[in-house]
Design an enzyme around this catalytic site. Structure first.
Site, PDB file in Angstrom:
ATOM      1  CG  HIS A  12      -0.406  -0.026   2.536  1.00 35.99           C
ATOM      2  ND1 HIS A  12      -1.032  -0.639   3.589  1.00 35.99           N
ATOM      3  CD2 HIS A  12       0.734   0.511   3.045  1.00 35.99           C
ATOM      4  CE1 HIS A  12      -0.315  -0.487   4.685  1.00 35.99           C
ATOM      5  NE2 HIS A  12       0.757   0.222   4.377  1.00 35.99           N
ATOM      6  CG  HIS A  59       0.477   5.085   6.660  1.00 39.12           C
ATOM      7  ND1 HIS A  59      -0.547   4.518   5.925  1.00 39.12           N
ATOM      8  CD2 HIS A  59       1.508   4.211   6.630  1.00 39.12           C
ATOM      9  CE1 HIS A  59      -0.147   3.347   5.455  1.00 39.12           C
ATOM     10  NE2 HIS A  59       1.086   3.136   5.864  1.00 39.12           N
ATOM     11  CG  HIS A 193       8.575  -0.797   3.915  1.00 37.56           C
ATOM     12  ND1 HIS A 193       7.690  -1.846   4.069  1.00 37.56           N
ATOM     13  CD2 HIS A 193       7.947   0.281   4.465  1.00 37.56           C
ATOM     14  CE1 HIS A 193       6.602  -1.424   4.671  1.00 37.56           C
ATOM     15  NE2 HIS A 193       6.722  -0.126   4.947  1.00 37.56           N
ATOM     16  CD  GLU A 240       3.136  -1.919   6.403  1.00 36.64           C
ATOM     17  OE1 GLU A 240       2.813  -0.988   7.184  1.00 36.64           O
ATOM     18  OE2 GLU A 240       3.318  -1.743   5.186  1.00 36.64           O
TER      19      GLU A 240
END
Length: 426
Positions: A12, A59, A193, A240
């Protein structure tokens, strides 16, 4: 009954939405992103999916650290694009499925998942980056969504096994929903990441491939890994990907891999994945038993005279007026409420009926409609009305008659300062 057709996994990253919005479909550096999502989009269209259950994390856009939940389920009928700092994306609102979302909410709580629920909140790139790629040249994807926001940005967070268990309940919840719907579980986030600290830019494509292999063939091995293990292998933010275990837990033990692609052009390894579910239809007797389990705690409450349980259905249908009255905790809002009510009501798009209910203090009618007592209590404080006066109005009595039914005929309010003194003086 609703059926789970398959599961989707997709990154995403804001990279995805940025590429779409800036028309980079034919740029060689960006084209692999579009190719991956084209495969997902084609599968969704081919299978005629009605609802996407979207698992994502916000976020720190609509969900901030002043109240940060582990699991927050959307129960709204529309989800608009959030402004993440430079203005919202020009994408149409996602359409929510009210019935399915409210049914899943009941099931989750019945199975002892302490959920939060949200409405009236915009959604950020965690949901919109992949969802916006489901549309095509003819327009946005026409189906509906049920979003689940998972709080994975402030530690501690639920572990991988908890995600897996939530997926198991999610399957039972969807399969017990009576409407015939084709549902796909859409997990977002990852892959590897890290976007903060001296380790920013970390990628581990070997781990990403191992993760995807295990997700398909031996997902329970992933449930035994700690958050620290995920952070070491895939970066702190890459942890995540445990959200993908909700999706995999909701599928059958055996799945068919339809599509898998990764592409690591910059900071995030961007992935797309599709599994088809190979499980059979649930046993109708088990479904009936589970529906009874979902409704067990509230069964009979609806028969209590003079009682109006504040369900998600009532809450969603009356969110606008409840929101308007809740904001009376803000000094500027309550000043305008008293001094320029009509102009304020115009701004909040209150209907004529809602305005009349408030102006004429139709307390019991508001309760019957679905206005929460606890915003009416705030309204009463603003206009100088004590709580017992409201209770008396609910019962169709004068204040004096109501106070005679109490051991002590006292008045009180949630008001503070001079307003409390004013109510006490009466």
């Amino acid at each position: 009954m609703a059926r789970i057709i398959g599961g989707i996994g997709a990154s995403h990253s804001p990279t995805i939405g940025f590429a779409l919005d800036t028309n980079k479909q034919n740029d060689p550096a960006w084209k692999p992103i579009f190719d991956g999502f084209a495969a997902v989009r084609d599968w969704v269209k081919r299978k005629d999916i009605d609802v996407l259950f979207m698992i994502y994390n916000d976020h720190i856009t609509s969900f901030f650290f002043d109240h940060y939940s582990a699991f927050a389920l959307g129960i709204d009928d529309r989800y608009v694009a959030a402004d993440e700092g430079g203005g919202p994306r020009d994408v149409p609102p996602a359409k929510g499925h009210l019935g399915l979302s409210q049914h899943i909410a009941m099931a989750m709580v019945a199975d002892e998942f302490d959920m939060s629920f949200f409405q009236g909140k915009p959604v950020d790139h965690g949901l919109l980056s992949p969802l916006s790629m489901m549309g095509d040249a003819s327009g946005p994807w026409p189906g509906r969504v049920v979003p689940l926001q998972v709080g994975v940005l402030q530690l501690p967070i639920p572990n991988a096994k908890r995600m897996w268990k939530l997926g198991k309940t999610l399957r039972k919840a969807i399969e017990s929903y009576p409407e015939d719907l084709k549902v796909a579980i859409f997990a977002t986030g990852g892959l590897s990441h890290q976007v903060h600290g001296e380790r920013a830019g970390f990628l581990n494509e070997d781990w990403d491939n191992e993760f995807l292999d295990l997700l398909e063939k031996d997902p329970e091995r992933l449930t035994a890994m700690r958050i620290a293990d995920y952070a070491v292998k895939g970066g702190m933010e890459g942890a995540e990907v445990i959200m993908w275990l909700i999706m995999r837990g909701a599928l059958s033990d055996k799945v068919r891999l339809v599509h898998r692609q990764t592409y690591a052009p910059s900071v995030t390894n961007i992935a797309t994945l599709v599994f088809e579910d190979l499980g059979g239809a649930p046993d109708p007797r088990e479904v009936a038993t589970y529906r009874a389990h979902i409704g067990h705690e509230l069964a009979g409450a609806e028969t209590l005279a003079g009682t109006y349980p504040f369900t998600h259905r009532r809450s969603q249908a009356n969110f606008r007026i409840n929101d308007f009255l809740h904001r009376l905790v803000i000094p500027a809002h309550r000043k305008r409420f008293v001094e320029e009510f009509d102009a304020l009501a115009d701004e909040y798009e209150l209907t004529g009926e809602e305005r009349e209910l408030i102006k004429n203090r139709r307390w019991i009618e508001m309760i019957r409609r679905g206005v929460s007592f606890f915003v009416l209590e705030k309204m009463a404080a603003v206009i100088g009305v004590s709580n017992p006066e409201v209770y008396a109005a609910f019962r169709g009595e004068t204040l004096e008659a109501f106070l005679k039914t109490r051991k002590v005929p006292m008045r009180y309010s949630v008001a503070g300062g001079a307003k409390a003194d004013e109510i006490d003086a009466h």
